[in-house]
Design a protein around this motif. Structure first.
Motif, mmCIF file in Angstrom:
data_model
loop_
_atom_site.group_PDB
_atom_site.id
_atom_site.type_symbol
_atom_site.label_atom_id
_atom_site.label_comp_id
_atom_site.label_asym_id
_atom_site.label_seq_id
_atom_site.Cartn_x
_atom_site.Cartn_y
_atom_site.Cartn_z
ATOM 1 N N SER A 142 -0.065 -14.170 4.840
ATOM 2 C CA SER A 142 0.765 -13.158 4.186
ATOM 3 C C SER A 142 1.818 -13.888 3.379
ATOM 4 O O SER A 142 2.207 -15.018 3.719
ATOM 5 C CB SER A 142 1.443 -12.261 5.237
ATOM 6 N N PRO A 187 2.275 -7.259 -0.191
ATOM 7 C CA PRO A 187 2.034 -5.886 0.255
ATOM 8 C C PRO A 187 0.815 -5.286 -0.435
ATOM 9 O O PRO A 187 0.736 -5.241 -1.669
ATOM 10 C CB PRO A 187 3.325 -5.164 -0.151
ATOM 11 N N THR A 188 -0.143 -4.868 0.367
ATOM 12 C CA THR A 188 -1.436 -4.387 -0.128
ATOM 13 C C THR A 188 -1.732 -3.025 0.475
ATOM 14 O O THR A 188 -1.435 -2.779 1.645
ATOM 15 C CB THR A 188 -2.552 -5.390 0.254
ATOM 16 N N LEU A 193 0.450 -0.431 7.841
ATOM 17 C CA LEU A 193 1.742 0.155 8.195
ATOM 18 C C LEU A 193 1.574 1.307 9.174
ATOM 19 O O LEU A 193 2.343 1.443 10.130
ATOM 20 C CB LEU A 193 2.461 0.634 6.934
ATOM 21 N N LYS A 207 6.963 1.392 0.881
ATOM 22 C CA LYS A 207 6.146 1.222 -0.327
ATOM 23 C C LYS A 207 7.003 1.275 -1.580
ATOM 24 O O LYS A 207 6.801 0.491 -2.519
ATOM 25 C CB LYS A 207 5.038 2.284 -0.363
ATOM 26 N N ASP A 210 8.798 -1.980 -1.828
ATOM 27 C CA ASP A 210 7.876 -3.039 -2.241
ATOM 28 C C ASP A 210 7.707 -3.041 -3.757
ATOM 29 O O ASP A 210 7.819 -4.085 -4.420
ATOM 30 C CB ASP A 210 6.499 -2.832 -1.592
ATOM 31 N N ARG A 219 1.959 -2.468 -5.632
ATOM 32 C CA ARG A 219 1.347 -3.085 -4.464
ATOM 33 C C ARG A 219 -0.074 -3.511 -4.810
ATOM 34 O O ARG A 219 -0.658 -3.061 -5.794
ATOM 35 C CB ARG A 219 1.339 -2.097 -3.294
ATOM 36 N N ASP A 248 0.486 -12.004 -4.749
ATOM 37 C CA ASP A 248 1.463 -10.990 -4.351
ATOM 38 C C ASP A 248 2.211 -10.371 -5.522
ATOM 39 O O ASP A 248 3.309 -9.826 -5.350
ATOM 40 C CB ASP A 248 2.452 -11.579 -3.341
#
Length: 254
Positions: A142, A187-188, A193, A207, A210, A219, A248
């Motif tokens: 990550s 963050p994907t 989550l 979200k 992000d 994302r 990312d």
């Protein structure tokens, strides 16, 4: 030296953990599209069946990888079915927000059991077969494996541990012709989550935050992350090992 083409993934045997959703599902399908034979591993058989729907090259194996015996069973399932193993994608993991004031022994143990111990035991079980095939291991880390995550320090620490395993294994296994790399997504879009037990309102807030922080303004999508898993696993990528590739949207630059 001849240059191998991406078509060399055809007939390769790939184990993808966490294949029931998100990046793991996208990766299992992408490897199958590339001609590989895929063992999709996950806890929920119904989710795995959704992954494999329309993909006859994807076989399924239900397992709880926090069980110390599960890694051997996963590798045995691949060997029993196809007689070889070429690629191990250690994607399964758990995300958990756990501020220091709320840190517990069980919380730390659960994170490290799945994010560090399980991929280690899978790699150990796969090792004899990867030696024969001169195969590859791709670990899914990550962006928070190498940047701070306030309120989620132990999750970040578990991913940092996975990145250090990647570097160390790359050196340790190089003489056997085994390449080891890691992909570090930001963050994907996935169920991570929700799986962490967060309420919908909190998920939506995360979200939004992000998107505000990511320079590319969105994302990630599991399919675009899976594309890079294939590239790291491709036998044509002959001289890349011990690397952590961050995808990312520029988040780690902020």
């Amino acid at each position: 030296m001849s240059v191998k083409s991406p078509g060399d993934l055809a007939e390769r045997v790939v184990v993808v953990t966490g294949a029931g959703s998100g990046i793991g599902r996208a990766a299992a399908r992408a490897f199958a599209d590339a001609g590989a034979r895929v063992l999709g591993v996950g806890r929920r058989i119904d989710a795995l069946e959704e992954t494999a729907a329309g993909y006859p090259a994807i076989a399924l194996h239900s397992a709880d990888l926090s069980d110390p015996e599960a890694p051997e069973h996963v590798v045995d399932a691949a060997i029993d079915r196809w007689g070889q193993l070429d690629v191990l994608v250690n994607n399964a993991g758990v995300a958990k927000l756990m501020p220091l004031a709320g840190t517990t022994t069980s919380g730390i143990t659960a994170l490290f059991d799945l994010n560090v111990v399980a991929p280690s035991l899978l790699a150990r079980a796969a090792l004899p077969h990867l030696c024969r095939s001169r195969g590859t291991i791709v670990n899914v880390s990550s962006t928070f494996g190498h940047r701070p995550l306030p309120g989620g320090a132990h999750y970040a620490a578990s991913k940092a541990a996975l990145e250090q395993l990647t570097r160390s294994w790359a050196v340790e296994l190089a003489a056997d012709g085994i390449r080891v790399n890691a992909l570090a997504p930001g963050p994907t879009e996935s169920q991570a989550l929700a799986a962490a037990g967060l309420p919908e309102t909190v998920i939506e807030q995360i979200k939004r935050e992000d998107v505000a922080r990511i320079p590319l303004g969105r994302r990630g999508d599991p399919d675009e992350v899976a594309t890079w898993l294939l590239r790291l696993a491709d036998p044509a990528t002959t001289w890349l090992t011990g690397q952590i590739l961050t995808i990312d949207g520029g988040l780690e630059l902020t």
